[in-house]
Design an enzyme around this catalytic site. Structure first.
Site, PDB file in Angstrom:
ATOM      1  N   ASP A   1      14.150  66.558  62.172  1.00 20.85           N
ATOM      2  CA  ASP A   1      13.363  66.605  61.059  1.00 20.85           C
ATOM      3  C   ASP A   1      12.530  67.460  60.783  1.00 20.85           C
ATOM      4  O   ASP A   1      11.846  68.019  61.929  1.00 20.85           O
ATOM      5  CB  ASP A   1      12.901  65.154  60.732  1.00 20.85           C
ATOM      6  CG  ASP A   1      12.154  64.930  59.564  1.00 20.85           C
ATOM      7  OD1 ASP A   1      12.936  64.967  58.316  1.00 20.85           O
ATOM      8  OD2 ASP A   1      10.821  64.920  59.612  1.00 20.85           O
TER       9      ASP A   1
ATOM     10  N   GLU B   1      17.439  69.807  60.065  1.00 16.13           N
ATOM     11  CA  GLU B   1      17.043  69.625  58.707  1.00 16.13           C
ATOM     12  C   GLU B   1      15.900  70.562  58.348  1.00 16.13           C
ATOM     13  O   GLU B   1      14.979  70.515  58.774  1.00 16.13           O
ATOM     14  CB  GLU B   1      16.135  68.313  58.456  1.00 16.13           C
ATOM     15  CG  GLU B   1      16.225  67.670  56.910  1.00 16.13           C
ATOM     16  CD  GLU B   1      14.918  67.704  56.422  1.00 16.13           C
ATOM     17  OE1 GLU B   1      14.586  67.666  55.241  1.00 16.13           O
ATOM     18  OE2 GLU B   1      13.721  67.961  57.232  1.00 16.13           O
TER      19      GLU B   1
END
Ligand code: GLC
Ligand code: GLC
Length: 652
Positions: free
Chosen positions: A284, A326
């Site tokens: 992330d 991401e």
């Protein structure tokens, strides 16, 4: 010189590994470590070489890698060997993914486990279960504020249930993707708790400061991720009597990767989940990993070094495992997360194609494909052993992250064009049937992003309210057209749960105090399984969308040209409503599949000459592999119906 130092360091590290490790079977570990050690050492040296305790950290790092290798199951060791041999396995066209929240999808992990046949019915064989690790109630950013990186949140299940689910998925040959939120922790995490109690060891895990002097220097150049709900990038912690860096929400504390202990702990966590049977780890917010005064604190060179280091270490202990980056950043920046200066991907093998996603929404709103065409044409080529996650919607907002220069080059004024798109999707444009909500509006610079479910943005909510059959058809056509593109563009298509049933906006978040200020919840639905049953009732929306997607997925898997080997070329068509590209296999480039999409609500055509460029000859007809029909040219043109999509076989 480096090489010699690294060699003797490696020997001394290996000689001082704990006895039980030395005694265990580490054969493949030694081989892989030998092959990767120089790279690992050099990266560690670049990042942490100036420290007096450098060698101790090297020792610790190797121990963590060896320990996790030792703990890896026999099944996973075998998988490592298999994937090492067939190292392009993930580029194959057989993979089709879906992202979901376990609670939204089926209540919890048990519920999810009972629904696995649903994925197989649709053809999905890769599941991204959104964050399931322990996080506080309320202040959790949908699970992206983790308070315990080694525990499944009791609200959705347990580690045992996850292990059982992973085993079931493997039997069904479905891949499992989980998140590791590497950039920050919840303020409730043990490390943050200790930092708050003034433990210096853990204060050094975060960016904390006694006064505003340094934070103010940082703020000078740092943008804001959540300007409405979490302005600024620092938060005062009263317990600690210090400012702490919180780029996202005030309860998400940014980890400080200048500290090698942070890196090593996080690697241990990545390997821990790799050993639970996770095939792919979604890292992330990777663009944010390294902060430096005077920069935007995004896409810094060191963030890339950290990712390379993670990759090299995982390559040693759990080589079967892939990474997804991401990084929702500018196209030229995203591409770097595959790895720079490398023949093979040396950072993340997979990255979100946020540019393509946003461009698709641009083409839907404008009914015009100029910007889409131009931006894709300008997208830098990616590495060979790397692939995109192509998606239409996800749990987040849609940011209009394409280049201003591309917008200008196709004849729009960038600021006005972005404003139009925001208005189009959030109710400010009267001709629009999209039903979205603004997210992250920044009053100072006028920026905003878009929230909303795929179906509502595509006009289905509005069409159902007005009961207009033609509008309903249009909305469904848009849903299928967009899916038809992500399924054929090159990369792994990632569907979003609920979209396969035409799920509309979910406004219930407005009644929940911890969600009401975050409009992204409008596109994080709770699946209604009674409604899902309608996918078997002809004539219903659910049936129309589900069966059509199921078919597209099945056909995708049969077309080798849809595997991702940089085997796509864009077609130049005179008609600005059409987006078309050809996909070919490297073995037989003369027999391509041509993907053609018409974004307008009127029919449009491609001239025979334009088609001849890909077909190699003037043909009078083509076969659409989706419908099975032969499409004959009309007055020298291949006509595509309103919002129509073809996958055309050229040749025989
Ligand atoms: C990622 C997630 C998003 C979250 C953010 C902070 O972008 O997708 O939902 O808010 O990271 O963790
Ligand atoms: C991510 C993205 C940003 C997105 C945010 C929250 O980190 O970089 O574009 O809006 O998280 O959804």
């Amino acid at each position: 010189m480096y090489e010699q130092v690294s060699h003797s360091l490696l020997n001394s590290i290996l000689n001082t590994l704990p006895a039980d490790l030395i005694k265990s079977d580490l054969r493949h570990f030694y081989t892989r470590l030998g092959a990767n050690f120089y790279a690992i050492y050099s990266l560690m040296k670049q990042l942490y070489g100036q420290r007096d305790d450098f060698n101790e950290h090297m020792q610790k790092l190797v121990e963590v890698m060896a320990r996790q290798y030792q703990k890896r199951s026999q099944t996973l060791h075998e998988l490592d060997l298999m994937r090492e041999k067939n190292h392009n396995w993930f580029l194959d066209q057989q993979w089709v993914g879906m992202a979901l929240y376990s609670d939204g999808f089926a209540g919890d992990l048990q519920g999810l486990r009972s629904k696995l046949s649903y994925f197989q019915e649709l053809g999905v064989n890769m599941i991204h279960i959104m964050p399931i690790l322990k996080c506080p109630e309320g202040a959790s950013d949908g699970g992206y504020a983790v308070s315990d990186f080694r525990q499944v949140d009791p609200r959705v299940g347990s580690n045992e249930e996850l292990a059982a689910l992973a085993a079931d998925l493997r039997k069904r040959e479905i891949l499992l993707i989980l998140d590791v939120v590497v950039n920050h922790t919840s303020r409730e995490h043990e490390w943050a708790q200790k930092a708050r109690m003034s433990d210096p060891r853990f204060q050094a895990y975060y960016y904390t400061f006694p006064d505003r002097e340094i934070p103010d220097m940082f703020e000078h150049t740092m943008p804001e991720v959540f300007p409405q709900t979490a302005p600024g990038n620092f938060t005062w912690d009263a317990d600690m009597q210090r400012w702490v860096m919180t780029v996202f929400h005030d309860y998400q504390w940014d980890l400080d990767y200048h500290n090698p202990a942070v890196f090593i702990d996080m690697l241990d966590i990545i390997l821990f989940w790799s050993n639970q049977g996770v095939d792919i780890i979604r890292l992330d917010a990777v663009a944010f990993l390294w902060k430096k005064i005077g920069s935007t604190c995004q896409n810094e060179r060191e963030s890339h070094l950290i990712l390379q280091l993670f990759k090299d270490c995982v390559q040693v202990s759990a080589p079967a495992v892939l990474f997804i980056a991401e990084a929702i950043v500018a196209p030229v920046e995203v591409i770097k997360y595959f790895g720079e200066d490398a023949i093979n991907a040396k950072e993340c093998e997979i990255a979100y194609n946020a540019t393509f996603m946003a461009l698709l929404w641009d083409a839907i709103a404008t009914k015009n494909t100029r910007l889409l065409w131009r931006s894709i044409q300008n997208l830098p080529a990616k590495l060979e052993r790397a692939t995109w996650l192509n998606y239409i919607r996800c749990h987040d907002d849609i940011g209009l992250g394409f280049d201003d220069s591309d917008i200008a080059a196709v004849g729009y004024e960038p600021k006005a064009h972005r404003r139009f798109l925001i208005d189009y999707y959030t109710g400010g444009f009267s001709g629009s049937d999209a039903r979205g909500i603004a997210f992250g509006e920044n009053k100072r610079n006028g920026d905003a992003r878009i929230a909303g479910s795929l179906s509502s943005l595509a006009g289905l909510e509005h069409a159902l309210q007005s009961g207009d059959a033609a509008h309903i058809d249009h909305a469904i056509s848009r849903i299928l057209l967009l899916h038809g593109l992500i399924l054929s563009f090159g990369g792994i298509p990632l569907l979003y749960y609920g979209d396969e049933l035409g799920t509309l906006n979910d406004y219930s978040y407005r009644d929940n105090v911890s969600r009401t200020h975050d409009s992204r919840w409008v596109n994080r639905p709770k699946l209604d399984w009674n409604r899902a049953e309608k996918r078997h009732e002809p004539g219903t929306i659910e049936y129309r969308v589900f069966t059509a997607l199921k078919k597209l997925i099945a056909i995708r898997k049969e077309i080798p040209a849809f595997a991702d080997f940089n085997n796509r070329s864009l077609l130049e068509t005179a008609d600005e409503h059409i987006f078309a590209f050809s996909r070919f296999t490297l073995r037989d480039a003369s027999n391509p599949i041509v993907v053609v999409a018409n974004f307008d609500v009127q029919p449009h055509g491609i001239a025979s000459d334009e088609m001849a460029k890909v077909a190699g000859a003037h043909l009078n007809q083509f076969r659409d592999v989706i419908s099975g029909e032969v499409i004959a040219l009309q007055q020298g043109k291949l006509m595509i119906p309103e919002l129509g999509l073809y996958w055309l076989r050229v040749g025989h």
